[in-house]
Design a protein around this motif. Structure first.
Motif, short mmCIF file in Angstrom:
data_model
loop_
_atom_site.label_atom_id
_atom_site.label_comp_id
_atom_site.label_asym_id
_atom_site.label_seq_id
_atom_site.Cartn_x
_atom_site.Cartn_y
_atom_site.Cartn_z
N THR A 93 0.83 -1.22 0.00
CA THR A 93 0.00 0.00 0.00
C THR A 93 0.85 1.26 0.00
OG1 THR A 93 -0.21 0.09 2.41
CG2 THR A 93 -1.95 -1.10 1.18
N ARG A 133 0.74 4.05 -7.95
CA ARG A 133 -0.64 4.20 -7.48
C ARG A 133 -1.49 2.96 -7.78
NH1 ARG A 133 -2.33 9.08 -5.84
NH2 ARG A 133 -4.46 8.84 -6.63
N SER A 166 -0.48 0.20 -5.29
CA SER A 166 -0.99 0.58 -3.98
C SER A 166 -2.51 0.40 -3.92
CB SER A 166 -0.62 2.03 -3.69
OG SER A 166 -1.16 2.46 -2.48
N GLY A 167 -3.20 0.84 -4.95
CA GLY A 167 -4.66 0.72 -5.00
C GLY A 167 -5.11 -0.73 -5.01
N LYS A 197 -9.16 5.94 -4.12
CA LYS A 197 -8.39 7.19 -4.22
C LYS A 197 -7.11 7.00 -5.04
CE LYS A 197 -10.20 9.04 0.07
NZ LYS A 197 -9.91 9.40 1.46
N ARG A 198 -6.69 5.77 -5.20
CA ARG A 198 -5.44 5.50 -5.92
C ARG A 198 -5.66 4.93 -7.31
NH1 ARG A 198 -5.06 5.47 -0.74
NH2 ARG A 198 -3.14 5.99 0.36
N ARG A 250 -11.39 1.82 -10.26
CA ARG A 250 -11.92 2.78 -9.29
C ARG A 250 -13.42 2.56 -9.11
NH1 ARG A 250 -11.03 9.33 -9.35
NH2 ARG A 250 -11.43 9.57 -7.12
#
Length: 183
Positions: A14, A19, A22-23, A51-52, A58
């Motif tokens: 994370t 990104r 991490s996401g 958010k990532r 998303r």
């Protein structure tokens, strides 16, 4: 199914400057928490993932956050996340799942799905014998058309939150029951 170990590795990921990585790690942590019944933590992880991530990923993170918030009884949050998910979704199947979740009107306990209406009626009688002393209500048959296949669902109760439906399910002491969305 070594969730603790998996979560430890995912928590390291994370912090990645990538990104997407991490996401994805946050989203997977959300799935682990959801699987283990830690719904608040699951929701937080899905929101962190959203958010990532971008695009369809998303949209999926917002969708799963909505599902969890609905189970927690946080309808307003669930509807907000569904709206965000819908605005990002491009995949037809995901859009259908979002629409189904938006049309949900609470939860019910399902005690079986049958192709045979007579077997379903027998299950209704059995469930009603058990439920009569619990004050949960009476079981009902719900016809569900799945393409060319018709199923007869045995359901009991109408609950505003997942938690209250789960308590009722446990009171029944019947194997193979589960809490499902009521439409």
């Amino acid at each position: 199914k070594q969730y603790t170990t998996a979560q430890r590795y995912l928590e390291s990921a994370t912090g990645s400057s990538n990104r997407h990585l991490s996401g994805d790690a946050y989203a997977t942590i959300g799935l682990i928490h959801h699987r283990l019944g830690r719904l608040h933590r699951a929701s937080n992880a899905f929101i962190a993932a959203s958010k990532r991530l971008s695009g369809e990923n998303r949209a999926k993170s917002y969708y799963f956050a909505a599902v969890v918030e609905n189970k927690l009884g946080s309808t307003a949050k669930a509807m907000t996340y569904l709206t965000l998910s819908k605005s990002l979704a491009r995949d037809h199947a995901l859009k259908q799942r979002i629409n189904l979740e938006q049309n949900q009107t609470g939860f019910t306990v399902q005690a079986g799905a049958f192709r045979s209406q007579s077997r379903a009626h027998d299950q209704v009688k059995h469930v009603n014998q058990r439920a009569g002393t619990q004050g949960i209500g009476r079981a009902r048959l719900v016809q569900a058309d799945r393409g060319p296949l018709t199923l007869w669902l045995v359901q009991i109760g109408h609950f505003s939150t997942f938690a209250t439906a789960e308590r009722a399910r446990k009171l029944l002491h019947l194997p193979d029951t589960r809490v499902v969305p009521r439409f």
